[in-house]
Design an enzyme around this catalytic site. Structure first.
Site, PDB file in Angstrom:
ATOM      1  N   ASP A   1      98.090  18.749 150.847  1.00  0.00           N
ATOM      2  CA  ASP A   1      98.136  20.143 151.296  1.00  0.00           C
ATOM      3  C   ASP A   1      96.722  20.592 151.631  1.00  0.00           C
ATOM      4  O   ASP A   1      95.762  19.864 151.388  1.00  0.00           O
ATOM      5  CB  ASP A   1      98.848  21.064 150.296  1.00  0.00           C
ATOM      6  CG  ASP A   1      98.193  21.141 148.928  1.00  0.00           C
ATOM      7  OD1 ASP A   1      97.272  20.362 148.654  1.00  0.00           O
ATOM      8  OD2 ASP A   1      98.623  21.988 148.133  1.00  0.00           O
TER       9      ASP A   1
ATOM     10  N   TYR B   1      92.962  22.308 151.982  1.00  0.00           N
ATOM     11  CA  TYR B   1      91.902  22.638 151.026  1.00  0.00           C
ATOM     12  C   TYR B   1      92.115  24.049 150.492  1.00  0.00           C
ATOM     13  O   TYR B   1      92.567  24.948 151.215  1.00  0.00           O
ATOM     14  CB  TYR B   1      90.538  22.551 151.695  1.00  0.00           C
ATOM     15  CG  TYR B   1      90.107  21.155 152.103  1.00  0.00           C
ATOM     16  CD1 TYR B   1      89.988  20.135 151.165  1.00  0.00           C
ATOM     17  CD2 TYR B   1      89.792  20.868 153.427  1.00  0.00           C
ATOM     18  CE1 TYR B   1      89.574  18.861 151.531  1.00  0.00           C
ATOM     19  CE2 TYR B   1      89.366  19.591 153.809  1.00  0.00           C
ATOM     20  CZ  TYR B   1      89.265  18.591 152.854  1.00  0.00           C
ATOM     21  OH  TYR B   1      88.852  17.336 153.228  1.00  0.00           O
TER      22      TYR B   1
ATOM     23  N   PHE C   1      92.164  16.524 155.919  1.00  0.00           N
ATOM     24  CA  PHE C   1      90.832  16.031 155.523  1.00  0.00           C
ATOM     25  C   PHE C   1      89.668  16.719 156.257  1.00  0.00           C
ATOM     26  O   PHE C   1      88.523  16.570 155.856  1.00  0.00           O
ATOM     27  CB  PHE C   1      90.718  14.508 155.696  1.00  0.00           C
ATOM     28  CG  PHE C   1      91.643  13.734 154.800  1.00  0.00           C
ATOM     29  CD1 PHE C   1      91.359  13.591 153.449  1.00  0.00           C
ATOM     30  CD2 PHE C   1      92.810  13.162 155.295  1.00  0.00           C
ATOM     31  CE1 PHE C   1      92.223  12.886 152.604  1.00  0.00           C
ATOM     32  CE2 PHE C   1      93.681  12.460 154.460  1.00  0.00           C
ATOM     33  CZ  PHE C   1      93.384  12.328 153.122  1.00  0.00           C
TER      34      PHE C   1
ATOM     35  N   HIS D   1      94.060   6.629 147.524  1.00  0.00           N
ATOM     36  CA  HIS D   1      93.539   7.840 148.169  1.00  0.00           C
ATOM     37  C   HIS D   1      92.004   7.822 148.133  1.00  0.00           C
ATOM     38  O   HIS D   1      91.403   7.266 147.205  1.00  0.00           O
ATOM     39  CB  HIS D   1      94.067   9.067 147.412  1.00  0.00           C
ATOM     40  CG  HIS D   1      93.881  10.358 148.129  1.00  0.00           C
ATOM     41  ND1 HIS D   1      92.721  11.098 148.029  1.00  0.00           N
ATOM     42  CD2 HIS D   1      94.695  11.038 148.960  1.00  0.00           C
ATOM     43  CE1 HIS D   1      92.845  12.187 148.765  1.00  0.00           C
ATOM     44  NE2 HIS D   1      94.044  12.174 149.350  1.00  0.00           N
TER      45      HIS D   1
END
Length: 221
Positions: free
Chosen positions: A66, A68, A79, A188
């Site tokens: 989701d 930031y 990202f 991740h």
């Protein structure tokens, strides 16, 4: 039907989603949240991933979770952060891996719009979030929508590279036809998991090798 401000190709492909009951309920919830809370990204950037990477140009999908949750970071691209904003740790680790694989220096900017413009759909599973509260818009309908986007790309396109980093993203592999597409999975890039298989995954080189093998232009990372 919700009048979604989204690139024309995506609007046509996702018409049945926008006409569905779950999406009407989702948009009602999101509008109420924007009216009463601080929500990221800004409303006009909610569908930025699609607007920056049109349906016809899409050839790579990078799936995030989701947006930031801190001020000025979220811009509707997984990202990515706007110009002038410090790179969050996961993004910095992505750039470190690119440098390790390609020798390319870490860029000053963490704005990944230039990736989107080359055909990378920077898609979060959930497209909105309350300030300071990770996962606060989970389970409201966004996952149904973004899963349908992944399935649509899988069924209607060929030779797409899907980069799935971390357990939630990797669960989406089942939505993708592995006979038609390349799925690259790893840990991740967050500091908590980056040493468990993200560093050294070779994904950026593998992605470009595959695109070239399919007569597509490689990504300039």
């Amino acid at each position: 039907m919700a009048d979604v401000k989204i690139e024309a190709g995506w609007k046509e492909k996702l018409k049945t989603q926008f006409e569905s009951d779950y999406f009407e309920n989702l948009i009602r919830f999101v509008k109420d949240e924007y009216a009463s809370q601080t929500i990221y990204p800004p409303g006009n950037l909610m569908f930025n991933a699609f607007n920056a990477c049109p349906w016809d140009k899409t050839k790579v999908v990078i799936l995030g979770q989701d947006p930031y949750i801190n001020p000025n970071q979220a811009m509707g691209l997984s990202f990515s952060v706007p110009e002038g904003i410090s790179k969050p740790p996961s993004l910095l680790n992505i750039f470190k891996e690119i440098k390790k694989e390609t020798g390319q220096e870490i860029p000053v900017s963490g704005n990944l719009t230039r990736w989107a413009n080359q055909g990378i759909l920077l898609l979060n599973s959930v497209l909105t979030v309350r300030a300071g509260l990770s996962n606060s818009h989970q389970g409201k309908g966004w996952e149904i929508f973004t899963d349908s986007v992944i399935q649509l790309i899988s069924s209607e396109k060929s030779n797409i590279v899907f980069l799935l980093w971390g357990a939630p993203a990797r669960k989406k592999a089942g939505l993708i036809d592995q006979q038609k597409h390349l799925i690259l999975e790893s840990a991740h890039p967050s500091p908590m998991s980056v040493e468990r298989g993200f560093f050294g995954n070779g994904h950026f080189v593998k992605c470009n090798e595959y695109l070239i093998s399919k007569q597509e232009n490689p990504i300039i990372w």
